[in-house]
Design a protein around this motif. Structure first.
Motif, PDB file in Angstrom:
ATOM      1  N   GLU A 117       6.925 -51.009  -7.312  1.00  0.00           N
ATOM      2  CA  GLU A 117       7.269 -51.932  -8.164  1.00  0.00           C
ATOM      3  C   GLU A 117       8.555 -52.404  -7.791  1.00  0.00           C
ATOM      4  N   ILE A 118       9.581 -51.515  -7.699  1.00  0.00           N
ATOM      5  CA  ILE A 118      10.839 -51.726  -7.467  1.00  0.00           C
ATOM      6  C   ILE A 118      11.190 -51.691  -5.810  1.00  0.00           C
ATOM      7  N   ILE A 119       9.878 -51.891  -4.577  1.00  0.00           N
ATOM      8  CA  ILE A 119      10.409 -52.786  -4.026  1.00  0.00           C
ATOM      9  C   ILE A 119       9.887 -54.186  -3.859  1.00  0.00           C
ATOM     10  N   ALA A 120       9.194 -54.446  -4.912  1.00  0.00           N
ATOM     11  CA  ALA A 120       8.473 -55.915  -5.101  1.00  0.00           C
ATOM     12  C   ALA A 120       9.886 -57.037  -6.117  1.00  0.00           C
ATOM     13  N   ARG A 121      10.399 -55.822  -6.395  1.00  0.00           N
ATOM     14  CA  ARG A 121      11.346 -56.247  -7.457  1.00  0.00           C
ATOM     15  C   ARG A 121      12.763 -56.616  -6.477  1.00  0.00           C
ATOM     16  N   LEU A 122      13.062 -55.923  -5.952  1.00  0.00           N
ATOM     17  CA  LEU A 122      14.211 -56.537  -4.726  1.00  0.00           C
ATOM     18  C   LEU A 122      13.546 -57.357  -3.477  1.00  0.00           C
ATOM     19  N   ASP A 123      12.517 -57.367  -3.315  1.00  0.00           N
ATOM     20  CA  ASP A 123      12.017 -58.160  -2.509  1.00  0.00           C
ATOM     21  C   ASP A 123      12.273 -59.622  -3.238  1.00  0.00           C
ATOM     22  N   SER A 124      11.566 -59.779  -4.321  1.00  0.00           N
ATOM     23  CA  SER A 124      12.140 -60.672  -4.873  1.00  0.00           C
ATOM     24  C   SER A 124      12.994 -61.690  -5.012  1.00  0.00           C
ATOM     25  N   ASN A 125      14.429 -61.294  -4.909  1.00  0.00           N
ATOM     26  CA  ASN A 125      15.694 -61.645  -5.197  1.00  0.00           C
ATOM     27  C   ASN A 125      15.930 -62.008  -6.220  1.00  0.00           C
ATOM     28  N   GLN A 126      15.550 -61.335  -7.428  1.00  0.00           N
ATOM     29  CA  GLN A 126      15.588 -61.731  -8.881  1.00  0.00           C
ATOM     30  C   GLN A 126      16.591 -61.231  -9.266  1.00  0.00           C
ATOM     31  N   ALA A 127      17.006 -60.430  -9.346  1.00  0.00           N
ATOM     32  CA  ALA A 127      17.235 -59.079  -9.684  1.00  0.00           C
ATOM     33  C   ALA A 127      19.003 -58.634  -9.472  1.00  0.00           C
ATOM     34  N   GLY A 128      19.693 -58.556 -10.492  1.00  0.00           N
ATOM     35  CA  GLY A 128      21.054 -59.634 -10.396  1.00  0.00           C
ATOM     36  C   GLY A 128      21.854 -57.902  -9.638  1.00  0.00           C
ATOM     37  N   LEU A 129      22.677 -57.841  -9.026  1.00  0.00           N
ATOM     38  CA  LEU A 129      23.303 -56.456  -8.850  1.00  0.00           C
ATOM     39  C   LEU A 129      23.626 -55.436  -9.575  1.00  0.00           C
ATOM     40  N   ARG A 130      23.808 -55.394 -10.646  1.00  0.00           N
ATOM     41  CA  ARG A 130      23.517 -54.014 -11.544  1.00  0.00           C
ATOM     42  C   ARG A 130      22.417 -53.958 -11.571  1.00  0.00           C
ATOM     43  N   GLU A 138       1.413 -40.423  -6.849  1.00  0.00           N
ATOM     44  CA  GLU A 138       0.516 -41.235  -6.772  1.00  0.00           C
ATOM     45  C   GLU A 138       2.118 -42.381  -8.222  1.00  0.00           C
ATOM     46  N   ALA A 139       2.161 -41.512  -8.542  1.00  0.00           N
ATOM     47  CA  ALA A 139       2.940 -42.178 -10.248  1.00  0.00           C
ATOM     48  C   ALA A 139       4.100 -42.657  -9.568  1.00  0.00           C
ATOM     49  N   ALA A 140       4.916 -41.577  -8.625  1.00  0.00           N
ATOM     50  CA  ALA A 140       6.299 -42.502  -7.903  1.00  0.00           C
ATOM     51  C   ALA A 140       5.740 -43.521  -7.209  1.00  0.00           C
ATOM     52  N   VAL A 141       4.695 -43.032  -6.084  1.00  0.00           N
ATOM     53  CA  VAL A 141       4.545 -43.714  -5.133  1.00  0.00           C
ATOM     54  C   VAL A 141       4.721 -45.068  -5.801  1.00  0.00           C
ATOM     55  N   ALA A 142       3.893 -45.367  -6.622  1.00  0.00           N
ATOM     56  CA  ALA A 142       3.206 -46.900  -7.791  1.00  0.00           C
ATOM     57  C   ALA A 142       4.937 -47.642  -8.190  1.00  0.00           C
ATOM     58  N   ARG A 143       5.430 -46.753  -8.678  1.00  0.00           N
ATOM     59  CA  ARG A 143       6.694 -47.384  -9.110  1.00  0.00           C
ATOM     60  C   ARG A 143       7.445 -47.546  -8.009  1.00  0.00           C
ATOM     61  N   GLY A 203      14.841 -45.437  -7.232  1.00  0.00           N
ATOM     62  CA  GLY A 203      14.130 -45.615  -5.605  1.00  0.00           C
ATOM     63  C   GLY A 203      14.695 -44.236  -5.393  1.00  0.00           C
ATOM     64  N   LYS A 204      15.395 -43.837  -4.631  1.00  0.00           N
ATOM     65  CA  LYS A 204      16.356 -42.522  -4.290  1.00  0.00           C
ATOM     66  C   LYS A 204      15.370 -41.297  -5.151  1.00  0.00           C
ATOM     67  N   ASP A 205      15.843 -41.109  -5.925  1.00  0.00           N
ATOM     68  CA  ASP A 205      15.430 -40.144  -7.048  1.00  0.00           C
ATOM     69  C   ASP A 205      13.335 -39.868  -6.420  1.00  0.00           C
ATOM     70  N   LEU A 206      12.700 -41.125  -6.976  1.00  0.00           N
ATOM     71  CA  LEU A 206      11.877 -40.979  -6.714  1.00  0.00           C
ATOM     72  C   LEU A 206      11.307 -40.145  -5.563  1.00  0.00           C
TER      73      LEU A 206
END
Length: 81
Positions: A17-30, A9-14, A39-42
């Protein structure tokens, strides 16, 4: 290096969060690269958890089947006709 999540459940929740951050288009390249790695590890962790639970369910079904077979009355042996 990412920390192993405490649970599926913690992995899915994280992951959410990662998907939301990526969807926001505010994350830089790094950051995008780092989030994708995490995300791959999770996903690998979550898949392993699902596989373990699936095996546990299979074992329970087998145990249940064996118990039912052992408690069933002996079938009449076929007679040689």
């Amino acid at each position: 290096m990412t920390t192993t999540p405490a649970s599926y459940e913690a992995a899915v929740a994280r992951l959410e969060e990662i998907i939301a951050r990526l969807d926001s288009n505010q994350a830089g390249l790094r950051e995008t690269l780092d989030l994708c790695r995490e995300g791959k590890d999770l996903i690998e962790f979550a898949a392993g958890e699902l596989e373990a639970v699936g095996k546990g369910l299979e074992e329970l079904r087998l145990d249940d089947l064996v118990a039912r077979l052992e408690s069933a009355p002996a079938a009449a042996a076929p007679t040689g006709a």
